[in-house]
Design an enzyme around this catalytic site. Sequence first.
Site, PDB file in Angstrom:
ATOM      1  N   SER A 127     -22.773  17.596 -14.254  1.00 13.45           N
ATOM      2  CA  SER A 127     -23.557  16.586 -13.547  1.00 13.45           C
ATOM      3  C   SER A 127     -24.869  17.183 -13.064  1.00 13.45           C
ATOM      4  O   SER A 127     -25.707  16.473 -12.516  1.00 13.45           O
ATOM      5  CB  SER A 127     -22.765  16.041 -12.355  1.00 13.45           C
ATOM      6  OG  SER A 127     -22.427  17.087 -11.477  1.00 13.45           O
ATOM      7  N   HIS A 176     -21.636  12.607 -19.563  1.00 11.67           N
ATOM      8  CA  HIS A 176     -21.376  12.631 -18.126  1.00 11.67           C
ATOM      9  C   HIS A 176     -20.602  11.392 -17.693  1.00 11.67           C
ATOM     10  O   HIS A 176     -21.112  10.280 -17.767  1.00 11.67           O
ATOM     11  CB  HIS A 176     -22.717  12.740 -17.372  1.00 11.67           C
ATOM     12  CG  HIS A 176     -22.550  12.858 -15.897  1.00 11.67           C
ATOM     13  ND1 HIS A 176     -23.402  12.276 -14.994  1.00 11.67           N
ATOM     14  CD2 HIS A 176     -21.597  13.477 -15.157  1.00 11.67           C
ATOM     15  CE1 HIS A 176     -22.988  12.547 -13.770  1.00 11.67           C
ATOM     16  NE2 HIS A 176     -21.902  13.262 -13.839  1.00 11.67           N
TER      17      HIS A 176
END
Length: 282
Positions: A119, A140
Site C-alpha cells: 500500500s 492493491h
Amino acid sequence: MHIKTVGVLGCGLMGSGIAQVCAASGYKTIVREVDDAFLQKGLGRIKKFLDDGVTKGKVTPEARDKTLANLSGAATFEALEGCDIVIEAIIENLDEKRAAYTALEKVVSDHTIVLSNTSSLCVTELAAATKRPDRFGGLHFFNPVPIMKLVEVIRALTTSDDTYRAVFTFAQSLGKEPITAPDRPGFIVNRLLVPYLLDAVRCYENGLGTLEDLDKGMKLGCGYPMGPFTLLDFVGLDTTYYIANILFEEFREPAYAPPPLLKRMVLAGRLGRKSGQGFYKY
Ligand code: CAA
C-alpha cells in the site's frame, strides 16, 4: 494468459483475505507462511469468515466447501512452483520483500506474474528487485478483502502491456472492480484518504469537536460507512502513520505531514483495534 493456480505470500489479514477471494473465484490457491503456526492462524481466519458468511446467509455451505477445497497452505516456497500468478502480501519492508522475491524466483516458471499488495512502497523499486520487472506489478486490495469491491492495479515503469492487461482481467475474474493507479505514493485511494484522516486528527487536536461527533458528522452527514476515527482504528494508526510519512517524504506537502497526536499515539502503542486501543477502546 490462462491462469489456473494462484500463490499468495503471507496469510495475515490481507493475505488471508486475498487467498480466500482467489479460492472462492475457482483458482487453485496455495498460500505460503513462514511457519505452521502463522499458517494455521491465517487459514483459521478464512474458515471463520466463511462460516460466519454461512451463518449470515451470505455464503452457501457449498460455496464455502468449494472455496476451502481450492485452498491449501505451506511453509515452503517450493509449494508455489506451479503458480501462474503469485500475490505477495507480506510485511511492508523492502528488504523482506526482496528476500521473498529471490526465494520465489528460484521455484516459479518464466511465465509467472508476480504482484505486490503493497500500500506504500514504490512498485517500480519492487519490480527492480526481481528478474522479471516486465512481469511484475501492484495489485492493491482493501480491508476487509472479501467485502471491499475495489482493487488498484499499479503499473511499474517496467510492467509490460501484456502483464498489465492480464492482471486487470484477473482482478475482474475475482469479482472485483479494478482501477488503474499510477506508481506514486498512496496510489489513488490512499492519496485521497490519508490526508483526510490526518486532517481529522488535526481538527480533533484543535478542538473542533468530540471524537464521537466528528465520526457521527462524517458518517451521517456524508454517508461514509465509518467516521474517520473509527476508520483510523480499523486501518491501524501505525499503518496510517507509515503511509503518511512516505507520502510526505515524496511530495513534501503539509497535507501529508503526520500530526503530532498521531505520532504520539503510535509511540504509546495505541494502534487501534489490533492493540485494543486507538482513538477508542476495544
Ligand atoms: N461473509 C460474507 N459476507 C459478509 C460477511 C461474511 N463473513 N460478513 C459481513 N458480510 C457482508 C454483510 O452481509 C454485508 O453485506 P450487505 O451490504 O449486502 O448487507 C456487508 O458484508 C457488510 O457487513 P456488515 O453489515 O456486517 O458490517 P458493516 O455494515 O458494519 O460494514 C465494513 C463493515 C464493510 C467494514 C464497513 O464499515 C466499511 O466499508 N468500512 C470502511 C472500510 C474501509 O474503508 N476499508 C478500506 C480501508 S483502507 C485500506 O484497506 C487500504 C490501505 O492501504 C490502508
